[in-house]
Design an enzyme around this catalytic site. Sequence first.
Site, mmCIF file in Angstrom:
data_model
loop_
_atom_site.group_PDB
_atom_site.id
_atom_site.type_symbol
_atom_site.label_atom_id
_atom_site.label_comp_id
_atom_site.label_asym_id
_atom_site.label_seq_id
_atom_site.Cartn_x
_atom_site.Cartn_y
_atom_site.Cartn_z
ATOM 1 N N THR A 39 1.180 -1.152 -0.087
ATOM 2 C CA THR A 39 -0.032 -0.229 0.337
ATOM 3 C C THR A 39 0.092 1.118 0.184
ATOM 4 O OG1 THR A 39 -1.401 -0.846 1.236
ATOM 5 C CG2 THR A 39 -1.569 1.139 1.133
ATOM 6 N N GLY A 175 -14.480 10.597 7.033
ATOM 7 C CA GLY A 175 -13.759 10.075 7.901
ATOM 8 C C GLY A 175 -12.384 11.518 7.978
ATOM 9 N N GLY A 176 -12.182 11.981 9.078
ATOM 10 C CA GLY A 176 -10.938 12.827 8.761
ATOM 11 C C GLY A 176 -9.745 12.789 9.551
ATOM 12 N N VAL A 178 -5.884 10.820 9.053
ATOM 13 C CA VAL A 178 -4.688 11.318 8.245
ATOM 14 C C VAL A 178 -5.208 11.142 6.689
ATOM 15 C CG1 VAL A 178 -2.526 10.918 9.741
ATOM 16 C CG2 VAL A 178 -3.540 8.993 8.906
ATOM 17 N N ILE A 179 -5.328 9.748 6.068
ATOM 18 C CA ILE A 179 -5.905 9.722 5.021
ATOM 19 C C ILE A 179 -6.448 11.192 4.539
ATOM 20 C CG2 ILE A 179 -6.821 8.342 3.266
ATOM 21 C CD1 ILE A 179 -5.877 5.899 4.498
ATOM 22 N N GLY A 262 -10.658 4.675 8.000
ATOM 23 C CA GLY A 262 -9.203 3.475 8.548
ATOM 24 C C GLY A 262 -9.282 2.661 8.208
ATOM 25 N N ARG A 263 -8.001 1.518 8.079
ATOM 26 C CA ARG A 263 -8.321 0.543 7.650
ATOM 27 C C ARG A 263 -7.728 -0.944 8.446
ATOM 28 N NH1 ARG A 263 -5.842 0.960 2.640
ATOM 29 N NH2 ARG A 263 -4.174 -0.666 2.928
ATOM 30 N N ASP A 302 0.972 -3.861 8.935
ATOM 31 C CA ASP A 302 -0.249 -3.669 9.627
ATOM 32 C C ASP A 302 -0.978 -4.816 10.020
ATOM 33 O OD1 ASP A 302 0.218 -1.095 8.132
ATOM 34 O OD2 ASP A 302 -1.857 -1.638 7.015
ATOM 35 N N HIS A 434 21.138 28.539 12.922
ATOM 36 C CA HIS A 434 20.410 29.758 13.150
ATOM 37 C C HIS A 434 20.093 30.439 11.681
ATOM 38 C CE1 HIS A 434 17.583 32.427 14.500
ATOM 39 N NE2 HIS A 434 18.734 33.959 13.897
HETATM 40 P P1 NAI Z 1 -7.612 6.954 10.592
HETATM 41 O O1 NAI Z 1 -7.704 6.116 11.249
HETATM 42 O O2 NAI Z 1 -6.365 7.148 10.382
HETATM 43 O O3 NAI Z 1 -8.863 7.758 10.654
HETATM 44 C C1 NAI Z 1 -10.051 7.334 10.428
HETATM 45 C C2 NAI Z 1 -11.156 8.259 10.688
HETATM 46 O O4 NAI Z 1 -12.204 8.030 10.654
HETATM 47 C C3 NAI Z 1 -10.858 8.830 12.886
HETATM 48 O O5 NAI Z 1 -11.167 9.780 12.460
HETATM 49 C C4 NAI Z 1 -12.794 8.410 12.475
HETATM 50 O O6 NAI Z 1 -13.379 8.667 13.793
HETATM 51 C C5 NAI Z 1 -13.753 8.761 11.671
HETATM 52 N N1 NAI Z 1 -14.311 7.327 10.694
HETATM 53 C C6 NAI Z 1 -15.073 6.150 11.304
HETATM 54 N N2 NAI Z 1 -16.116 5.918 11.059
HETATM 55 C C7 NAI Z 1 -16.744 7.216 10.556
HETATM 56 C C8 NAI Z 1 -18.471 7.205 10.189
HETATM 57 N N3 NAI Z 1 -18.804 5.951 9.971
HETATM 58 N N4 NAI Z 1 -18.490 8.980 9.643
HETATM 59 C C9 NAI Z 1 -17.319 9.477 9.943
HETATM 60 N N5 NAI Z 1 -15.993 9.269 10.423
HETATM 61 C C10 NAI Z 1 -16.078 8.351 10.593
HETATM 62 O O7 NAI Z 1 -7.493 5.838 9.549
HETATM 63 P P2 NAI Z 1 -7.402 6.607 7.405
HETATM 64 O O8 NAI Z 1 -7.449 7.909 7.911
HETATM 65 O O9 NAI Z 1 -8.347 5.737 6.670
HETATM 66 O O10 NAI Z 1 -5.821 6.333 7.542
HETATM 67 C C11 NAI Z 1 -6.307 4.213 7.785
HETATM 68 C C12 NAI Z 1 -4.536 3.964 7.755
HETATM 69 O O11 NAI Z 1 -3.823 4.555 7.390
HETATM 70 C C13 NAI Z 1 -3.814 4.930 9.557
HETATM 71 O O12 NAI Z 1 -3.570 3.741 10.349
HETATM 72 C C14 NAI Z 1 -2.562 5.607 9.512
HETATM 73 O O13 NAI Z 1 -1.957 5.291 10.326
HETATM 74 C C15 NAI Z 1 -2.025 5.350 7.925
HETATM 75 N N6 NAI Z 1 -2.186 6.312 6.852
HETATM 76 C C16 NAI Z 1 -0.439 7.374 7.489
HETATM 77 C C17 NAI Z 1 -0.891 8.251 6.388
HETATM 78 C C18 NAI Z 1 0.504 8.993 7.575
HETATM 79 O O14 NAI Z 1 1.279 8.867 8.482
HETATM 80 N N7 NAI Z 1 0.806 10.227 6.891
HETATM 81 C C19 NAI Z 1 -1.265 8.742 5.830
HETATM 82 C C20 NAI Z 1 -1.664 7.556 5.103
HETATM 83 C C21 NAI Z 1 -2.699 6.381 6.009
#
Ligand code: NAI
Length: 459
Positions: A39, A175-176, A178-179, A262-263, A302, A434
């Site tokens: 991924t 879903g707010g 990271v992605i 989430g994943r 993961d 600096h």
């Molecule tokens: P996430 O777990 O960061 O965020 C998912 C969000 O969706 C949460 O805030 C949750 O409260 C919300 N949510 C869940 N169900 C919902 C609903 N029915 N309605 C509205 N909101 C809802 O998962 P995300 O963003 O999908 O990322 C998945 C994984 O990928 C993460 O575990 C992350 O570690 C990894 N990732 C890391 C990145 C980075 O490090 N920059 C970038 C992209 C992904």
Amino acid sequence: MDYDVAVIGGGPAGYVAAIKAAQLGGRVVMFEKDVVGGTCLNRGCIPTKTYVKAAEYLHHIRNAKTFGITVDVGSVSVDMPRLVAFKDTVVKKLTGGVASLLKSNGVEVTRGEAKLEDEHTVSSDDKRFSAKNVILCGGSLSGRIPVPGIDHPKVLTSDGMLEVREIPRRLAVIGGGVIGCEIATAFRAFGSEVTVVEALPRLVGTMDGEISDSVLKTFRKNGIKVLLDAKLASVSDRNGSPVLSVEGEGDIEADIVLLSVGRSPDLTCLGAMSGKITAERGRIIADDHMRTNINGVFAAGDIAAGRPMLAHAAFKMGEIAASNAMGRDEKANLKNVPGCLYTIPEASSVGLTEEDAKAKYDILVGKFPMAVNGRTLASGEHGGFIKVIVEKKYGEILGVHMVGESATELISEAAVIMEMEITAHEAAEIIHPHPTFSEAFMEACADALGRCVHLPAKK
Ligand code: NAI
């Protein structure tokens, strides 16, 4: 046995495990059903960074007037097919690089879906491979939610979002996390009207509360509509467009919806051993040696429970699993895993959030606002901060949280300092160049101790 180690999955955990086992003298086979790199390289960390970079260019172009540079901002636009093509080139280069690394280390790569038959046998395309040890690195898939209408064809996961060749006029993000925040940042910069629907009371809920507040403020300033504590009731269709129905908020019509909730681990690699290998809420239980309950079977990345779903954590888990499969006795230290958020500005964290630290320790909090950091101002920026959470008695740094230019690079210094157990007293003495963004970290350490020179005296 045909092999010393068989690795299922060629993502960050799997390819690192395979190379490490080969470096340690093992005969290694690695199975990948798609393209090596997982991924992270194909559909995650790397491709999204090309979009965030494009958004940063737009941000700088729009701010160019600050520096007396004249640009016809109205005529600046993103050619989405060309951006997608650039993204694909970067991905191809990196996945090709991983394939070469595997080859140069003598890892046999088998294309196809592999499953465990028993603890020493892996089957793929009707062939059977025997190995003394197996490392399961099946990765994860985009999570889904049981909301009526969620299967609307224009509700995409991040996989689909990265193939979109036309900038949607209206993008809704479910879903707010990271992605969601990264894609919202990019597409808002590209010109989309963006609405983020988040179930929790804050964005990026796993990060420090001040980071969430800061991201929310920036989003709203940039015209991203954010609905917090939102309950998505259903998705319906209006003339081919998806419509989100959010309780108390009415309908949100969009051209495309991103589902980023989430994943979920992909456990298909367990095959006939499913049910025999202990799992917890869909993730495999592995100890600090990355061993599962079955002798000779390891899990990394993961699919391993209780660890962050991050590529750099997966690298470490893969390495440790391979070392132990090759007879060593090593533990995965995942105490100080930094987390990064590629918004504009960027954010990053390592260690305990202020909220969690406060619940466990007597703490001091030091904070340096980037609005008084010379390099930040000279760069035409003004927002952000570096915050350091310090244990009061001994000065141990428990957590560091940042928002600002290069925050995803700066966090490495904090991780090193925490890993080396350098105290805030010592960190505040380290000479930083600096003007740099990084000197704000030293200043924040000094602030925690009440002796920051570049902040007004505290009453
Ligand atoms: P996430 O777990 O960061 O965020 C998912 C969000 O969706 C949460 O805030 C949750 O409260 C919300 N949510 C869940 N169900 C919902 C609903 N029915 N309605 C509205 N909101 C809802 O998962 P995300 O963003 O999908 O990322 C998945 C994984 O990928 C993460 O575990 C992350 O570690 C990894 N990732 C890391 C990145 C980075 O490090 N920059 C970038 C992209 C992904």
